[in-house]
Scaffold this active site. Structure first.
Site, PDB file in Angstrom:
ATOM      1  N   HIS A 122       0.859  -1.177   0.000  1.00 53.21           N
ATOM      2  CA  HIS A 122       0.000   0.000   0.000  1.00 53.21           C
ATOM      3  C   HIS A 122       0.902   1.235   0.000  1.00 53.21           C
ATOM      4  O   HIS A 122       2.010   1.201   0.525  1.00 53.21           O
ATOM      5  CB  HIS A 122      -0.865  -0.047   1.265  1.00 53.21           C
ATOM      6  CG  HIS A 122      -1.955   0.966   1.324  1.00 53.21           C
ATOM      7  ND1 HIS A 122      -1.717   2.291   1.629  1.00 53.21           N
ATOM      8  CD2 HIS A 122      -3.309   0.860   1.158  1.00 53.21           C
ATOM      9  CE1 HIS A 122      -2.861   2.949   1.639  1.00 53.21           C
ATOM     10  NE2 HIS A 122      -3.841   2.115   1.355  1.00 53.21           N
ATOM     11  N   ASP A 199       2.995  -4.357   8.180  1.00 56.42           N
ATOM     12  CA  ASP A 199       1.766  -3.586   8.003  1.00 56.42           C
ATOM     13  C   ASP A 199       0.594  -4.546   8.173  1.00 56.42           C
ATOM     14  O   ASP A 199       0.316  -5.356   7.302  1.00 56.42           O
ATOM     15  CB  ASP A 199       1.753  -2.950   6.614  1.00 56.42           C
ATOM     16  CG  ASP A 199       0.454  -2.204   6.314  1.00 56.42           C
ATOM     17  OD1 ASP A 199      -0.452  -2.199   7.174  1.00 56.42           O
ATOM     18  OD2 ASP A 199       0.341  -1.641   5.215  1.00 56.42           O
ATOM     19  N   GLN A 202      -4.658  -5.172   7.088  1.00 58.78           N
ATOM     20  CA  GLN A 202      -5.573  -6.248   6.710  1.00 58.78           C
ATOM     21  C   GLN A 202      -5.373  -7.484   7.591  1.00 58.78           C
ATOM     22  O   GLN A 202      -6.321  -8.199   7.907  1.00 58.78           O
ATOM     23  CB  GLN A 202      -5.372  -6.635   5.237  1.00 58.78           C
ATOM     24  CG  GLN A 202      -5.524  -5.503   4.252  1.00 58.78           C
ATOM     25  CD  GLN A 202      -6.906  -4.886   4.238  1.00 58.78           C
ATOM     26  OE1 GLN A 202      -7.906  -5.546   4.489  1.00 58.78           O
ATOM     27  NE2 GLN A 202      -6.961  -3.600   3.939  1.00 58.78           N
ATOM     28  N   LYS A 225     -10.612  -0.259  10.162  1.00 57.45           N
ATOM     29  CA  LYS A 225     -10.805  -1.503   9.412  1.00 57.45           C
ATOM     30  C   LYS A 225     -11.191  -2.663  10.335  1.00 57.45           C
ATOM     31  O   LYS A 225     -11.593  -3.716   9.865  1.00 57.45           O
ATOM     32  CB  LYS A 225      -9.535  -1.861   8.642  1.00 57.45           C
ATOM     33  CG  LYS A 225      -9.115  -0.839   7.601  1.00 57.45           C
ATOM     34  CD  LYS A 225      -7.867  -1.276   6.866  1.00 57.45           C
ATOM     35  CE  LYS A 225      -7.253  -0.165   6.032  1.00 57.45           C
ATOM     36  NZ  LYS A 225      -8.089   0.312   4.940  1.00 57.45           N
ATOM     37  N   CYS A 365      -4.748   2.349  -3.856  1.00 53.52           N
ATOM     38  CA  CYS A 365      -3.560   2.920  -3.188  1.00 53.52           C
ATOM     39  C   CYS A 365      -2.355   2.004  -3.343  1.00 53.52           C
ATOM     40  O   CYS A 365      -1.587   1.804  -2.392  1.00 53.52           O
ATOM     41  CB  CYS A 365      -3.852   3.186  -1.715  1.00 53.52           C
ATOM     42  SG  CYS A 365      -5.141   4.398  -1.426  1.00 53.52           S
TER      43      CYS A 365
END
Length: 407
Positions: A122, A199, A202, A225, A365
């Site tokens: 991302h 990261d 998700q 999220k 993104c």
């Protein structure tokens, strides 16, 4: 036993309509909807504990401080971090990555050093590292993917060198929907003494995260999220790194002693939480994590999620007009990005919207990944535990109808 219908009843937004049709919300990889428990938490804090934390001695400040710090301890447990001091609250994953890129970079990156990311990152896990490299005259290196979207892990070791100072990698790509072998990646990097930032924007949503088992040095995620309020995020960092990193921002709350001659800084984690914290919203992580854990622990919910993955995967891969990106089924989450030959992704998204289905279209993104895949954009459908197999079937039926309208 928690059932999908029980879950849906907790989300007022899911009973809404779009153009007279029931809402089918499939843009969860961008932002999830919120359960009543999260909204009730926020409302109760705004109405009953709206005061700056840590500073004042009055009753409301005490309530707000307790709610904020209770949440820090809950996040520690949720991630299995070693101590609450390793949990820093930010405004989201982007802010957390920027914090590490700046502060770690100031402490450890010099001219000629290297930072490694993957081609599937991302922008939020790419641009901060580019800025660091430009500032420090360092070099950005890129780990590629295979044709099926899986990371080319076997090439990682050869990309690392004695000048590599940090590796930043996503737990799950927001485009490809594949769970990356983070533990293996970390082990490869640690053999060479290189720290790793993961990261987890998700990853935190689609499985249990144990930062000690992963052995990652940093792990970041956003609250919005994970069913929590917007403007909330978490940075987990191993204490040895956080202690060695300078503050990212200066101001109230992160100080120890201030004079015109010299300022000292507060201990962890306050050193990285300058200014007035988002004390109304951060505690919504508590009910959000409780909801996520309940879904994770429900056999029924997990079975329906796997049924959705299998069904949508089969339907998309069997259509000769569709190219699905991120195809190893065994590591697939319910997130599908694809192109339709002869149809523009935005046209498809607009038609699906008229059918009541919310999906994402565009570059997600991740422009460098789009370039790597040879596309200008994709259509993405991302499912959450409150989505049903019936909604997946309606999505496929509507998608086929939209394709026939355009081709």
């Amino acid at each position: 036993m928690l059932m999908t219908e029980d879950i849906r009843n907790q989300f007022p937004a899911l009973s809404g309509t779009v153009y007279g049709r029931p809402l089918v919300y499939l843009d969860n990889a961008a932002t999830s909807q919120r359960p009543r428990s999260v909204m009730d938490c926020w409302t109760s804090l705004v109405n009953g504990a709206n005061a700056n934390i840590h500073r004042a001695v009055h009753h409301l400040a005490g309530l707000a401080t307790d709610a904020y710090e209770d949440t820090r301890r809950a996040v520690q447990a949720f991630l299995n971090a070693s101590s609450p001091e390793e949990i820093v609250f930010t405004s989201g994953a982007t802010a957390a990555i920027n914090l590490v890129a700046f502060s770690f970079g100031e402490a450890f990156v010099k001219e000629g050093d290297e930072v490694l990311v993957s081609v599937a990152e991302h922008h939020s896990n790419l641009v901060p590292w580019q800025l660091l490299c430009e500032r420090k005259k360092a070099r950005l290196k890129v780990l590629d993917i295979r044709g099926n979207g899986a990371l080319a892990v076997d090439t990682l070791e050869n990309l690392l060198s004695e000048r590599t100072k940090i590796v930043a990698i996503s737990h799950i790509s927001n485009v490809l929907g594949l769970i990356n072998p983070v533990q293996e990646l970390v082990a490869i990097c640690h053999k060479k003494g290189i720290p790793v930032l993961v990261d987890g924007a998700q990853g935190i949503v689609h499985g249990q995260v144990d930062v000690q088992a992963l052995d990652c040095d940093f792990y970041v995620f956003s609250g919005h999220k994970l069913y929590a309020a917007t403007g909330t995020g978490v940075l987990y960092g191993k204490r040895k790194w956080l202690d060695a990193m300078p503050p990212y921002m200066g101001g109230g709350e992160m100080i120890g002693h201030v004079s015109f001659e010299k300022t000292t800084f507060a201990p962890l984690p306050e050193k990285f939480e300058a200014g007035t914290q988002n004390f109304n919203s951060v505690p919504t992580l508590l009910p959000a994590m409780a909801f996520a854990k309940a879904c994770r622990d429900s056999v029924s919910v997990q079975e329906e999620q796997r049924a959705i993955v299998t069904y949508v995967y089969e339907q998309l891969t069997q259509n000769e007009l569709i190219t699905l990106y991120g195809t190893p089924l065994e590591s697939k989450i319910p997130l599908f990005s694809f192109a339709v030959r002869g149809a523009h992704h935005e046209d498809l998204a607009l038609i699906l919207d008229k059918m009541g289905i919310a999906v994402r279209s565009g570059q997600m993104c991740a422009e460098p990944l789009m370039d790597r895949l040879g596309v200008t954009g994709l259509l993405r459908a991302s499912f959450a535990p409150y989505n049903t197999l019936e909604e997946a079937e309606y999505f496929i039926k509507s998608l086929n109808k939209a394709i026939h309208m355009l081709i």
